[in-house]
Design an enzyme around this catalytic site. Structure first.
Site, PDB file in Angstrom:
ATOM      1  N   LYS A 444       0.852  -1.185   0.000  1.00 31.39           N
ATOM      2  CA  LYS A 444       0.000   0.000   0.000  1.00 31.39           C
ATOM      3  C   LYS A 444       0.882   1.227   0.000  1.00 31.39           C
ATOM      4  O   LYS A 444       1.439   1.611   1.017  1.00 31.39           O
ATOM      5  CB  LYS A 444      -0.922  -0.020   1.219  1.00 31.39           C
ATOM      6  CG  LYS A 444      -2.182   0.778   0.987  1.00 31.39           C
ATOM      7  CD  LYS A 444      -3.251   0.411   1.975  1.00 31.39           C
ATOM      8  CE  LYS A 444      -4.591   0.968   1.511  1.00 31.39           C
ATOM      9  NZ  LYS A 444      -5.605   0.832   2.525  1.00 31.39           N
ATOM     10  N   TRP A 449      -2.868   0.623  -3.822  1.00 29.10           N
ATOM     11  CA  TRP A 449      -2.300  -0.718  -3.779  1.00 29.10           C
ATOM     12  C   TRP A 449      -1.444  -0.972  -5.014  1.00 29.10           C
ATOM     13  O   TRP A 449      -1.866  -0.711  -6.138  1.00 29.10           O
ATOM     14  CB  TRP A 449      -3.424  -1.764  -3.743  1.00 29.10           C
ATOM     15  CG  TRP A 449      -4.035  -1.904  -2.376  1.00 29.10           C
ATOM     16  CD1 TRP A 449      -3.644  -1.253  -1.239  1.00 29.10           C
ATOM     17  CD2 TRP A 449      -5.131  -2.737  -2.014  1.00 29.10           C
ATOM     18  NE1 TRP A 449      -4.436  -1.648  -0.187  1.00 29.10           N
ATOM     19  CE2 TRP A 449      -5.349  -2.550  -0.632  1.00 29.10           C
ATOM     20  CE3 TRP A 449      -5.942  -3.629  -2.704  1.00 29.10           C
ATOM     21  CZ2 TRP A 449      -6.351  -3.220   0.058  1.00 29.10           C
ATOM     22  CZ3 TRP A 449      -6.930  -4.289  -2.009  1.00 29.10           C
ATOM     23  CH2 TRP A 449      -7.136  -4.101  -0.639  1.00 29.10           C
TER      24      TRP A 449
END
Ligand code: AMP
Length: 549
Positions: A444, A449
């Protein structure tokens, strides 16, 4: 109103009886490393399973529900145990040969194994641990190996062949409740203590039927399957049971899992199917490059257990071997999705992309994606969330130990009983699952992501790269950033900058790793997957030679 249908329990015994009669002439062939492999028909396997059941009950006193462990390679005797133990009403407990000693002794104690059937060639691994396995009273040894390693052992030692030799070749198998335990397998234990998954007769029966569906592995008695995936890992993906339903022959590699003997057995025995994790195939392909052989007999290779890199699928395509990608877990028996492209894409440019996905859920498995805020996400091919599944061959809890209650940790099971897989991905509108990460492996970076899988696949398509694993490492500015660890092929010349430039043409710029390390090998788990925990630990302890570019 109830139906008027017969209520016949779906048991492993029915699978055995079917295989040993209807498909009695099909064969289990075990590689011996000598000029002739060992060949045994399903009928003989059935007779010997009956003999083994007699020996376990009459000589070793194995009772109902008692766990009987195996510490074995893939071979005919292991298949015999696969049927003898559940069919007599006991529970087959397959022990993972590659686990560290502490985990293995913990698992044997937790399952309270009193009997272990072990291959002679594995005595060197288990003999030193026996003192730390107080529950074990009997060792039944099969196949070649130095018995003197057991001198002085507290447990009684029996020879498999001597034990079964004089026993009757039929057994009055009890009619069992289909919901009873048939087999158990502990997960590789990524966090905390290993967890015991207990399969029922019914779950094995239904899972085997699913393996046999044409949209799954879909093999017939014209096929022989090279079963590389270990019998100690999720019942070898269900193949020993599924083949007894359909008469598919099994080619068992025993301890000969290195690329050279695998290539040799493919050439000699010409299996039409094979099943294994990607790392096995990477090794085989390198071997075939060094020493080309005709492996086109394998019409289909099932790859799962870890994502199949595109470069691997392409390499197989060039050899005339079609890869079928599948996803699953110890908790899902294991087949949870299989990637068979939709009919309308066959022969089009879209087909390859579909084949690379983890695939569709077979009838019997339901899947849903859950977002970080707990909401259910749409199947739109874009919304990424944690995959949850349910179905008749999906675990609903873990074994709690002898006399203990089964356990249902909140991080593994939802309040309404679905299994939380820990895998993150998207599902397309037509139901194809694409995993982008494991929940624990997600990178992250600045709230976005990054898929470690995408980076790894892109890196592994570079001609100089043998293996690449990408993990999240802490970063002051972004929270987390990717660290790329790369194993170069022999005589490769690429440096970090070259690899980064190569990646830059394939992924978004902000996803490019700044931290790089060449390593001799990517650490692997006991079942041959990249062990990202170890990589993260090595990074944290400064054990990796990291270059920032
Ligand atoms: P195990 O229970 O040891 O078989 O591990 C199951 C895990 O392996 C899954 O939860 C996934 O993270 C991973 N896995 C299995 N098959 C695949 C696949 N085809 N692609 C990506 N990851 C996979």
């Amino acid at each position: 109103m109830l139906s008027t249908m017969q209520d016949v329990p779906l048991t492993v015994t029915r699978i055995l009886n079917h295989g040993a009669t209807v498909h009695g002439t099909s064969q289990v062939t075990t590689w011996t490393g000598e000029s002739e492999p060992q060949r045994r028909s399903f009928r003989e396997i059935g007779a010997r399973a009956a003999q083994l059941a007699h020996a376990l009950r009459e000589d070793l006193g194995v009772g109902e529900d008692e766990r009987v462990a195996t510490f074995m390679w893939n071979n005919a005797e292991h298949v015999e145990a696969y049927f003898a133990v559940p069919c007599m009403g006991a529970v087959l407990h397959t022990l993972n040969l590659r686990l560290p000693a502490e985990q293995l002794t913990w698992i044997v104690g937790h399952a309270a194994d009193r009997v272990i059937i072990v291959n002679g060639s594995l005595l060197g691994l288990i003999a030193p641990l026996l003192d730390r396995m107080p529950s074990v009273e009997h060792l039944v040894v099969s196949g070649p190996g130095d018995r003197s390693l057991l001198d002085g052992a507290r447990a009684r030692v029996h020879e498999y062949e001597d034990l079964i030799a004089a026993k009757p070749t039929d057994y009055d198998w009890p009619e069992l409740d289909e919901r009873r335990a048939a087999a158990m397998c502990y997960t590789s234990g990524t966090t905390g203590d290993p967890k015991g998954v207990v399969y029922s007769h019914r779950s094995i029966y239904l899972h085997s039927m699913q393996v046999n569906m044409s949209q799954s592995m879909g093999l017939t008695d014209a096929d022989t399957s090279l079963v590389v995936v270990p019998q100690f890992h999720v019942n070898a993906w269900g193949l020993p049971h599924a083949t007894f339903m359909t008469g598919v022959g099994m080619l068992m590699p025993d301890r000969f899992l290195q690329p050279a003997p695998l290539a040799e057995m493919i050439e000699a025995e010409r299996p039409s199917h094979a099943a294994a994790v990607p790392t096995i195939w990477q090794g085989l392909l390198a071997e075939l490059t060094a020493k080309p052989r005709d492996v086109s007999c394998m019409h289909q290779v099932t790859i799962g257990g870890a994502a199949c890199p595109p470069s691997l699928m392409e390499a197989f395509d060039r050899l005339g071997v079609r890869v079928c990608h599948a996803w699953g877990m110890t908790e899902t028996s294991p087949l949870g999705t299989v990637s068979r492209p939709p009919a309308h894409t066959i022969g089009t440019d879209e087909e390859f992309a579909y084949r690379l996905t983890q695939g569709r859920f077979p009838a019997g498995v339901e899947g849903r994606l859950i977002g970080p805020d707990g909401s259910r996400l749409p199947w739109d091919g874009e919304s990424a969330g944690e995959l949850e599944v349910r179905g008749p061959w999906i675990a609903g809890s873990y074994y709690g130990g002898a006399g203990g209650e089964d356990i249902r940790p909140e991080d593994k099971f939802s309040a309404d009983g679905w299994l939380k897989t820990g895998d993150v991905g998207v599902i397309s509108a037509d139901g194809f699952l694409t995993l982008t990460d494991r929940a624990k492996d997600v990178i992250k970076s600045g709230g976005e992501w990054i898929s470690s899988v995408d980076l790894e696949n892109a890196l592994m398509s570079h001609p100089d790269v043998a293996e690449a694993a990408v993990v999240a490492v802490p970063d002051e500015k972004w929270g987390e950033r990717p660290l790329a660890t790369v194993v170069l092929k022999e005589e490769a010349t690429a440096d970090y900058a070259a690899l980064r430039d190569f990646l830059a043409t394939r992924v978004a710029k902000w996803q490019l790793p700044e931290r790089w390390a060449f390593v001799a090998a990517v650490p692997k788990t006991s079942v041959g997957k990249f062990d990202k925990k170890v990589l993260r630990r090595q990074y944290a302890h400064g054990e990796l030679d990291v270059t920032r570019i």
